[in-house]
Design a protein around this motif. Structure first.
Motif, PDB file in Angstrom:
ATOM      1  N   UNK A   1      82.915  -4.903  42.019  1.00 41.90           N
ATOM      2  CA  UNK A   1      84.267  -4.947  42.586  1.00 41.90           C
ATOM      3  C   UNK A   1      84.783  -6.377  42.605  1.00 41.90           C
ATOM      4  N   UNK A   2      83.927  -7.300  43.016  1.00 37.29           N
ATOM      5  CA  UNK A   2      84.315  -8.708  43.035  1.00 37.29           C
ATOM      6  C   UNK A   2      84.627  -9.198  41.625  1.00 37.29           C
ATOM      7  N   UNK A   3      83.854  -8.757  40.665  1.00 35.74           N
ATOM      8  CA  UNK A   3      84.097  -9.153  39.274  1.00 35.74           C
ATOM      9  C   UNK A   3      85.476  -8.687  38.817  1.00 35.74           C
ATOM     10  N   UNK A   4      85.872  -7.488  39.235  1.00 33.75           N
ATOM     11  CA  UNK A   4      87.184  -6.967  38.842  1.00 33.75           C
ATOM     12  C   UNK A   4      88.308  -7.863  39.361  1.00 33.75           C
ATOM     13  N   UNK A   5      88.145  -8.348  40.575  1.00 36.33           N
ATOM     14  CA  UNK A   5      89.156  -9.232  41.154  1.00 36.33           C
ATOM     15  C   UNK A   5      89.203 -10.556  40.403  1.00 36.33           C
ATOM     16  N   UNK A   6      88.026 -11.136  40.179  1.00 34.44           N
ATOM     17  CA  UNK A   6      87.944 -12.416  39.471  1.00 34.44           C
ATOM     18  C   UNK A   6      88.530 -12.288  38.069  1.00 34.44           C
ATOM     19  N   UNK A   7      88.166 -11.237  37.390  1.00 31.43           N
ATOM     20  CA  UNK A   7      88.632 -11.024  36.017  1.00 31.43           C
ATOM     21  C   UNK A   7      90.149 -10.852  35.958  1.00 31.43           C
ATOM     22  N   UNK A   8      90.697 -10.097  36.928  1.00 31.86           N
ATOM     23  CA  UNK A   8      92.146  -9.882  36.965  1.00 31.86           C
ATOM     24  C   UNK A   8      92.887 -11.191  37.200  1.00 31.86           C
ATOM     25  N   UNK A   9      92.380 -12.008  38.103  1.00 34.81           N
ATOM     26  CA  UNK A   9      93.016 -13.292  38.411  1.00 34.81           C
ATOM     27  C   UNK A   9      92.973 -14.235  37.203  1.00 34.81           C
ATOM     28  N   UNK A  10      91.807 -14.364  36.606  1.00 34.81           N
ATOM     29  CA  UNK A  10      91.662 -15.316  35.496  1.00 34.81           C
ATOM     30  C   UNK A  10      92.450 -14.871  34.267  1.00 34.81           C
ATOM     31  N   UNK A  11      92.444 -13.580  33.981  1.00 35.20           N
ATOM     32  CA  UNK A  11      93.207 -13.092  32.829  1.00 35.20           C
ATOM     33  C   UNK A  11      94.705 -13.288  33.039  1.00 35.20           C
ATOM     34  N   UNK A  12      95.163 -13.034  34.269  1.00 35.92           N
ATOM     35  CA  UNK A  12      96.590 -13.209  34.567  1.00 35.92           C
ATOM     36  C   UNK A  12      96.998 -14.663  34.428  1.00 35.92           C
ATOM     37  N   UNK A  13      96.176 -15.541  34.980  1.00 35.43           N
ATOM     38  CA  UNK A  13      96.505 -16.976  34.931  1.00 35.43           C
ATOM     39  C   UNK A  13      96.444 -17.523  33.500  1.00 35.43           C
ATOM     40  N   UNK A  14      95.693 -16.874  32.649  1.00 35.87           N
ATOM     41  CA  UNK A  14      95.587 -17.332  31.266  1.00 35.87           C
ATOM     42  C   UNK A  14      96.610 -16.703  30.338  1.00 35.87           C
TER      43      UNK A  14
ATOM     44  N   UNK B   1     109.910 -19.438  22.848  1.00 37.97           N
ATOM     45  CA  UNK B   1     108.507 -19.651  22.510  1.00 37.97           C
ATOM     46  C   UNK B   1     107.630 -19.092  23.627  1.00 37.97           C
ATOM     47  N   UNK B   2     106.349 -19.028  23.354  1.00 37.38           N
ATOM     48  CA  UNK B   2     105.397 -18.540  24.350  1.00 37.38           C
ATOM     49  C   UNK B   2     104.790 -19.717  25.097  1.00 37.38           C
ATOM     50  N   UNK B   3     104.927 -19.680  26.394  1.00 32.57           N
ATOM     51  CA  UNK B   3     104.379 -20.745  27.237  1.00 32.57           C
ATOM     52  C   UNK B   3     103.124 -20.256  27.949  1.00 32.57           C
ATOM     53  N   UNK B   4     102.202 -21.204  28.104  1.00 31.14           N
ATOM     54  CA  UNK B   4     101.009 -20.999  28.918  1.00 31.14           C
ATOM     55  C   UNK B   4     100.980 -22.109  29.965  1.00 31.14           C
ATOM     56  N   UNK B   5     100.082 -22.008  30.908  1.00 31.54           N
ATOM     57  CA  UNK B   5      99.950 -23.104  31.879  1.00 31.54           C
ATOM     58  C   UNK B   5      99.656 -24.414  31.155  1.00 31.54           C
ATOM     59  N   UNK B   6      98.886 -24.334  30.097  1.00 31.89           N
ATOM     60  CA  UNK B   6      98.549 -25.538  29.339  1.00 31.89           C
ATOM     61  C   UNK B   6      99.785 -26.188  28.719  1.00 31.89           C
ATOM     62  N   UNK B   7     100.832 -25.389  28.456  1.00 28.97           N
ATOM     63  CA  UNK B   7     102.082 -25.939  27.920  1.00 28.97           C
ATOM     64  C   UNK B   7     102.656 -26.988  28.866  1.00 28.97           C
ATOM     65  N   UNK B   8     102.418 -26.787  30.155  1.00 22.19           N
ATOM     66  CA  UNK B   8     102.934 -27.698  31.176  1.00 22.19           C
ATOM     67  C   UNK B   8     101.870 -28.676  31.646  1.00 22.19           C
ATOM     68  N   UNK B   9     100.813 -28.811  30.864  1.00 24.26           N
ATOM     69  CA  UNK B   9      99.770 -29.771  31.223  1.00 24.26           C
ATOM     70  C   UNK B   9      98.929 -29.329  32.398  1.00 24.26           C
TER      71      UNK B   9
END
Length: 513
Positions: free
Chosen positions: A345-358, A371-379
């Motif tokens: 269950x904890x893995x599901x939460x972690x995975x959802x958060x990291x995938x969303x942020x990426x 264009x497609x922006x990622x967090x990395x686009x903004x440094x």
């Protein structure tokens, strides 16, 4: 329960023997009790973790889903004569203020009050008869700037009323429209002081000299007979002259075109009020969001990557007796730290958060390019795999952030983007936050086994905890029955030995005689 008799005749350590014989049953009790304790601790860890998740969910993450959160503006005044707060609808502009004046309340400082025919100042206990007021008299005040009797506050004072009574009546009375005044008698000065409850013309008062003239005079509050003209201050509205337009208010606060302007002092000196985009406010909001995310993901990773608690059993009472308090605390801490290790269950939460942020999102910039922006686009990036500790690999760092030793020396792309293209930045972060919010929301939907706003199966765990009560009770009953069984056997043996010893004693006695 069997009557439990120890080895009086056999000399056997019956208690120890039965404990050894029923150890298997005691182990079953310990296993169920330990299982319930472990489950209880796991519930506690999940409750704390879920609270952190919900707090992140309802915090800056929720706010950033809406573009209005990025419409941050700031206003500065070139003079300390006013304080300004900026509303969402404030215009980006510079305004000129040519005048400010503070609101005033009506204020009356009465003449000195003497006892009738003496040079003695009245005290708070002085009665009206001592001031020469010998019969019931009504005194009145015109309220709200009126003089035509349409809004009047009146009190009736009698010969036995004291100065304190008069003050109390003045403070509790209200006018036709509900306006009031505040009064106080200073016995040291021998003066009655009266002020309107609030500033501004709408709250003004004036003495109605046509009522109770002699009583007013005796109390020192007839405005026609004051020692000096300055003893009565007329009420006034506050005034703000901005861009050539005069605004008035009964208080010192104005709501003008999205700005809340509070006057601190009166001045005729010209100054400016400038409203502009608050780029630092947007930056700080993004930084706060990332800080909240980092704190949460680091905790989740720490729980998930911990050593499993399966290798540590819950201590029994006998085991605790052989350990020090520190040893017990350390042992339990190891169990608690690993209760969610590799939890699905904890893995599901972690995975959802990291995938969303990426995730990447389509953004149209100020030039119309898409264009497609990622967090990395903004440094905004995580550390390199070998640069970060295990549980910090999911945390983000902003290039150019002066508070971050890792990325502070890099070029600040985020600040530059906010300054040059705030709408594009807003578009990206609203999409990102909505994605994270949606994924977490899906995980927190109530089910048969979990409550709403809960990522773990709290209902199921509560049911399992209740089941343990039944299992523990059954195991304890089985242990007790087995103990009773052995105690009955040993009791029978002791009884037989007792009879044998008794017969032997009788035989010996007969032979000896």
């Amino acid at each position: 329960m069997t009557n439990r008799i120890t080895g009086l005749n056999s000399g056997l350590d019956t208690e120890s023997l039965i404990t050894a014989l029923t150890q298997t049953y005691q182990t079953r009790v310990d296993k169920q009790t330990g299982g319930q304790t472990r489950l209880s601790w796991k519930q506690d860890v999940w409750k704390s973790t879920n609270k952190n998740i919900v707090s992140f969910y309802n915090g800056t993450l929720s706010e950033m889903r809406f573009s209005s959160a990025f419409n941050k503006k700031t206003t500065k005044s070139s003079s300390s004569a006013v304080s300004v707060s900026t509303g969402e609808n404030a215009m980006l502009a510079t305004s000129t203020v040519s005048k400010t004046s503070l609101a005033k309340s009506s204020y009356l400082t009465g003449n000195k009050v003497y006892k009738d025919g003496t040079a003695d100042l009245a005290s708070k206990d002085t009665t009206m008869s001592e001031l020469g007021i010998t019969e019931d008299t009504t005194i009145s005040f015109n309220m709200g700037g009126t003089t035509d009797g349409s809004d009047v506050l009146s009190i009736t004072i009698g010969a036995n009323d004291t100065m304190s009574d008069v003050v109390s009546k003045l403070n509790s009375a209200t006018s036709t429209s509900g306006l009031g005044i505040t009064a106080n008698y200073d016995a040291n000065q021998g003066r009655l002081y009266i002020t309107s409850e609030n500033t501004g013309l709408a709250n003004a008062f004036s003495v109605d000299s046509s009522t109770g003239a002699s009583a007013l005079s005796a109390l020192g509050i007839n405005t026609n007979e004051l020692e000096s003209a300055s003893q009565y201050q007329s009420a006034a509205d506050a005034e703000l002259v901005m861009n050539g337009v005069s605004y008035t208010s009964s208080s010192n606060t104005f709501e003008v075109n999205g700005l809340t302007i509070s006057i601190n002092s009166s001045t005729d000196d010209e100054f400016t009020i400038t409203t502009s985009n608050d780029t630092s406010g947007v930056y700080d909001m993004v930084k706060e969001f990332l800080s909240g995310y980092n704190t949460l993901i680091q905790k989740l990773d720490t729980l998930y990557n911990a050593d499993k608690a399966d290798n540590y059993d819950i201590l029994t009472s006998d085991q605790k007796e052989e350990m020090t308090e520190d040893e017990i605390t350390d042992w339990n801490a190891k169990i608690k730290a690993g209760l969610l290790a590799k939890d699905s269950t904890l893995y599901s939460v972690i995975n959802a958060l990291k995938n969303s942020m990426g995730s990447g999102f389509t953004v149209t910039d100020s030039s119309g390019n898409t264009s497609t922006w990622y967090l990395s686009t903004l440094g905004i990036n995580t550390k390199g795999y070998f640069d970060a500790e295990e549980n910090e690999r999911g945390t983000y760092h902003i290039d150019g952030d002066s508070d971050d030793d890792y990325s502070g020396s890099n070029t600040d792309k985020l600040a530059a983007a906010i300054a040059s293209d705030p709408n594009a930045v807003s578009s990206f972060f609203t999409q990102l936050s909505r994605e994270v919010y949606t994924q977490l929301g899906n995980l927190m939907k109530g089910t048969t086994y979990s409550s709403a706003y809960t990522v773990y199966e709290d209902k199921l765990m509560a049911s399992q905890y209740s089941d343990y009560n039944t299992k523990i009770s059954e195991a304890e009953d089985a242990l007790e029955k087995k103990q009773d069984y052995y105690y009955s056997k040993f009791s029978a043996m002791e009884t037989a030995l007792s009879k044998l010893n008794s017969n032997s004693s009788s035989l010996s006695s007969m032979l000896g005689s």
